[in-house]
Design an enzyme around this catalytic site. Structure first.
Site, mmCIF file in Angstrom:
data_model
loop_
_atom_site.group_PDB
_atom_site.id
_atom_site.type_symbol
_atom_site.label_atom_id
_atom_site.label_comp_id
_atom_site.label_asym_id
_atom_site.label_seq_id
_atom_site.Cartn_x
_atom_site.Cartn_y
_atom_site.Cartn_z
ATOM 1 N N HIS A 295 0.832 -1.107 -0.228
ATOM 2 C CA HIS A 295 0.045 0.033 0.137
ATOM 3 C C HIS A 295 1.094 1.292 -0.036
ATOM 4 C CE1 HIS A 295 -3.682 2.428 0.775
ATOM 5 N NE2 HIS A 295 -2.828 3.289 1.701
ATOM 6 N N CYS A 296 0.732 2.041 -1.002
ATOM 7 C CA CYS A 296 1.586 3.193 -1.087
ATOM 8 C C CYS A 296 1.089 4.451 -0.474
ATOM 9 C CB CYS A 296 1.808 3.645 -2.642
ATOM 10 S SG CYS A 296 2.738 5.179 -2.964
#
Length: 283
Positions: free
Chosen positions: A122-123
């Site tokens: 997850h960025c």
């Protein structure tokens, strides 16, 4: 790329903070280079000036485009054209949160609250997960940030040293700790702003270069971030096939622009396993 029927904006407050910080930094550096550095380097507006303007605008456009494509590309298990089977297949898992079967290499993201096809991570800077459909755009994003930051460091060097009074211990401290230097009265407000932008470019380059190196190693070995942590190597089909699965068939051209089409040749559900290409050669 999916339609805009789903939300792709950051959903958590921490993601919004990281997203706004990076976006503000990119625009701040862009205007700083255009309005301060380039007139300093070439006040006569020669061909060199316009070369820097054009090259900088290309980097800026590709960076923002990559941001948009990472955020707007649907990589979830419910994306258009993907239908999950009702029976649990070998190697699949049932996700109690999504109440649906999840294929191999897909994992549930608690930030996005949905399963992501071939989830890598997850960025927080985009507020979205990096998975099967947008992994290429994420790689290009950090690549353009790295190149842009390095380019800005090259342009800023002489001006920054001139404003900060030449190379020395005080200059180094101001460069790496601009806020503390300003709070301690070691530098004036304008000098602080110059040092802050320069430090932003420097640390941006180091961060992007580190991320790019890490993720390219993973791609080379056919692993996601999770699979590297668990030492899972069953999807490693040789570096060329591994690269094509993430960057597409035209992986050697995509560095020019994220808009260059490069088909991955997969659906995000079925992946060739390690040894399949060697078995074909043996035949």
């Amino acid at each position: 790329m999916s339609s805009s029927s789903k939300r792709f904006w950051p959903k958590k407050l921490s993601d919004w903070g990281a997203f706004i910080f990076v976006q503000s930094g990119i625009h701040l550096v862009g205007f700083y280079e255009l309005l301060v550095i380039l007139p300093y380097i070439d006040s006569d507006r020669s061909n060199t000036f316009w070369f820097h303007v054009c090259f900088g605008l290309c980097l800026y456009f590709n960076t923002i485009s990559s941001f948009i494509l990472v955020m707007r590309t649907d990589t979830t298990t419910s994306r258009d054209g993907v239908i999950m089977p009702s029976t649990l297949k070998p190697g699949w898992r049932f996700c109690s949160s999504c109440e649906a079967n999840s294929p191999p290499r897909a994992y549930h993201c608690w930030c996005c609250d949905i399963c992501i096809l071939r989830r890598d991570h997850h960025c927080v800077f985009t507020g979205n997960c990096v998975g099967f459909a947008n992994h290429r755009y994420f790689i290009l994003l950090i690549f353009y940030i790295m190149v842009g930051a390095l380019y800005c460091n090259y342009l800023n060097m002489d001006y920054t040293l001139e404003v900060l009074g030449g190379f020395g211990l005080k200059t180094v401290f101001t460069m790496f700790m601009p806020l503390f230097s300003w709070m301690l009265g070691l530098t004036q407000t304008f000098n602080f702003l110059v040092a802050f932008v320069s430090a932003l470019c420097l640390f941006g380059f180091l961060l992007a270069a580190g991320l790019l190196f890490y993720h390219l190693i993973n791609i080379y070995h056919g692993q996601t971030t999770y699979e590297r942590g668990q030492n899972i190597r069953e999807w490693d089909c040789g570096w060329k096939q591994n690269v094509r699965q993430v960057l597409g068939e035209r992986w050697y051209l995509i560095w020019i622009s994220p808009w260059i089409k490069s088909p991955q040749g997969g659906d995000g559900i079925n992946f060739p396993k390690r040894g399949i290409f060697e078995d074909v050669k043996d035949l």
